[in-house]
Design an enzyme around this catalytic site. Structure first.
Site, PDB file in Angstrom:
ATOM      1  N   HIS A 252       0.855  -1.188   0.000  1.00 17.26           N
ATOM      2  CA  HIS A 252       0.000   0.000   0.000  1.00 17.26           C
ATOM      3  C   HIS A 252       0.895   1.244   0.000  1.00 17.26           C
ATOM      4  CE1 HIS A 252      -3.560   2.392   0.690  1.00 17.26           C
ATOM      5  NE2 HIS A 252      -2.860   3.087   1.559  1.00 17.26           N
TER       6      HIS A 252
ATOM      7  N   SER B  58       4.126   0.734   2.457  1.00 18.87           N
ATOM      8  CA  SER B  58       4.111  -0.332   3.455  1.00 18.87           C
ATOM      9  C   SER B  58       3.708  -1.648   2.807  1.00 18.87           C
ATOM     10  CB  SER B  58       3.072  -0.035   4.540  1.00 18.87           C
ATOM     11  OG  SER B  58       3.191   1.283   5.025  1.00 18.87           O
TER      12      SER B  58
HETATM   13  C1  GRF Z   1       1.206   0.386  -6.392  1.00 16.85           C
HETATM   14  O1  GRF Z   1       1.353   1.748  -6.135  1.00 16.85           O
HETATM   15  C2  GRF Z   1       0.800  -0.342  -5.150  1.00 16.85           C
HETATM   16  O2  GRF Z   1       1.345   0.203  -3.992  1.00 16.85           O
HETATM   17  C3  GRF Z   1      -0.691  -0.169  -5.161  1.00 16.85           C
HETATM   18  O3  GRF Z   1      -1.051  -0.267  -6.518  1.00 16.85           O
HETATM   19  C4  GRF Z   1       0.051   0.097  -7.324  1.00 16.85           C
HETATM   20  C5  GRF Z   1       0.335  -1.038  -8.250  1.00 16.85           C
HETATM   21  O4  GRF Z   1       1.307  -0.732  -9.191  1.00 16.85           O
HETATM   22  N1  GRF Z   1      -1.319  -1.143  -4.318  1.00 16.85           N
HETATM   23  P1  GRF Z   1       1.859  -1.863 -10.146  1.00 16.85           P
HETATM   24  O5  GRF Z   1       0.645  -2.461 -10.857  1.00 16.85           O
HETATM   25  O6  GRF Z   1       2.583  -2.873  -9.323  1.00 16.85           O
HETATM   26  O7  GRF Z   1       2.762  -1.156 -11.114  1.00 16.85           O
END
Ligand code: GRF
Length: 221
Positions: A116, A143
């Site tokens: 997150h 996190s």
């Molecule tokens: C990331 O920012 C993650 O923290 C959030 O969603 C985004 C996913 O990015 N949960 P990706 O698809 O891994 O590029």
């Protein structure tokens, strides 16, 4: 580095989008940083770019379109059935943009991680970078946490803290956070794969020690 002779931990990764965290984990499994093997990548969106990343790495992929299910429970049950066909030791949520039922979460309790983009317990939910800037916080970050039925509320297992500059925009902050995500997620998965990380009640334990929680900012919006 992986311990010689130890069987790689089977993983299933759930995505909804770009899959850059998935890519970081694919790379870390390939270069031996993480002693795990991704058995399948499942997306609830057919156009998720992460599916292409998985296919490039010869990982089986599935699309389970949530919009074809009448309710959250029936989608989660179908998802669980698909996942359990691969018998993962760890379920990795990597940008999977679905709220999960308590029944699903409890089935994988202690063996499901999420990432997150905030310093939890601050800025649970969406638009975390924008909210961090608007709140005027000096530090932000990302996190990795065990997933529990409380949305973005499970115990943190790993985090990266970055300074917020007065000139930061949502984009510049998001870019720096994402770079950290790609380091701390493979690291957390490797801890779990090596048996160093457990969920004990509502506390994450690393090498037998509790992972400290952070205070909630007073001025969070
Ligand atoms: C990331 O920012 C993650 O923290 C959030 O969603 C985004 C996913 O990015 N949960 P990706 O698809 O891994 O590029």
């Amino acid at each position: 580095m992986t311990e010689a002779g130890q069987t790689p931990l089977p993983l299933v990764v759930l995505i909804s989008g770009s899959g850059s965290n998935l890519q970081a984990i694919i790379d870390a499994c390939a270069n031996g940083q993480v002693n795990a093997e991704i058995k399948a990548v499942i997306s609830n969106k057919a156009d998720a770019f992460g599916l292409k990343r998985a296919q490039r790495a010869n990982i089986p992929t599935h699309v389970l379109d949530h919009s074809l299910f009448g309710n959250r429970q029936s989608f989660d049950r179908a998802l669980k059935k698909l996942i359990d066909g691969y018998q993962p030791g760890l379920l990795v949520l990597a940008g999977f943009m679905r709220i999960l039922t308590a029944e699903f979460v409890n089935h994988y309790l202690g063996r499901m991680l999420n990432i997150h983009p905030s310093l939890l317990p601050n800025f649970q939910g969406l638009n975390t970078h924008q909210r961090a800037i608007e709140s005027g916080v000096k530090q932000h970050g990302v996190s990795v946490h065990f997933v529990t039925p409380e949305l973005d509320g499970g115990p943190v297992v790993n985090r990266a803290i970055i300074d917020v500059d007065s000139s930061d925009t949502t984009e510049s902050l998001g870019k720096r956070v994402l770079a950290e995500e790609h380091k701390i997620y493979p690291e957390a998965v490797s801890w779990f794969a090596n048996g160093r990380l457990q969920l004990n009640g509502n506390q994450a334990m690393l090498d037998g020690e509790p992972v400290p929680a952070l205070e909630k900012y007073a001025n969070e919006t």
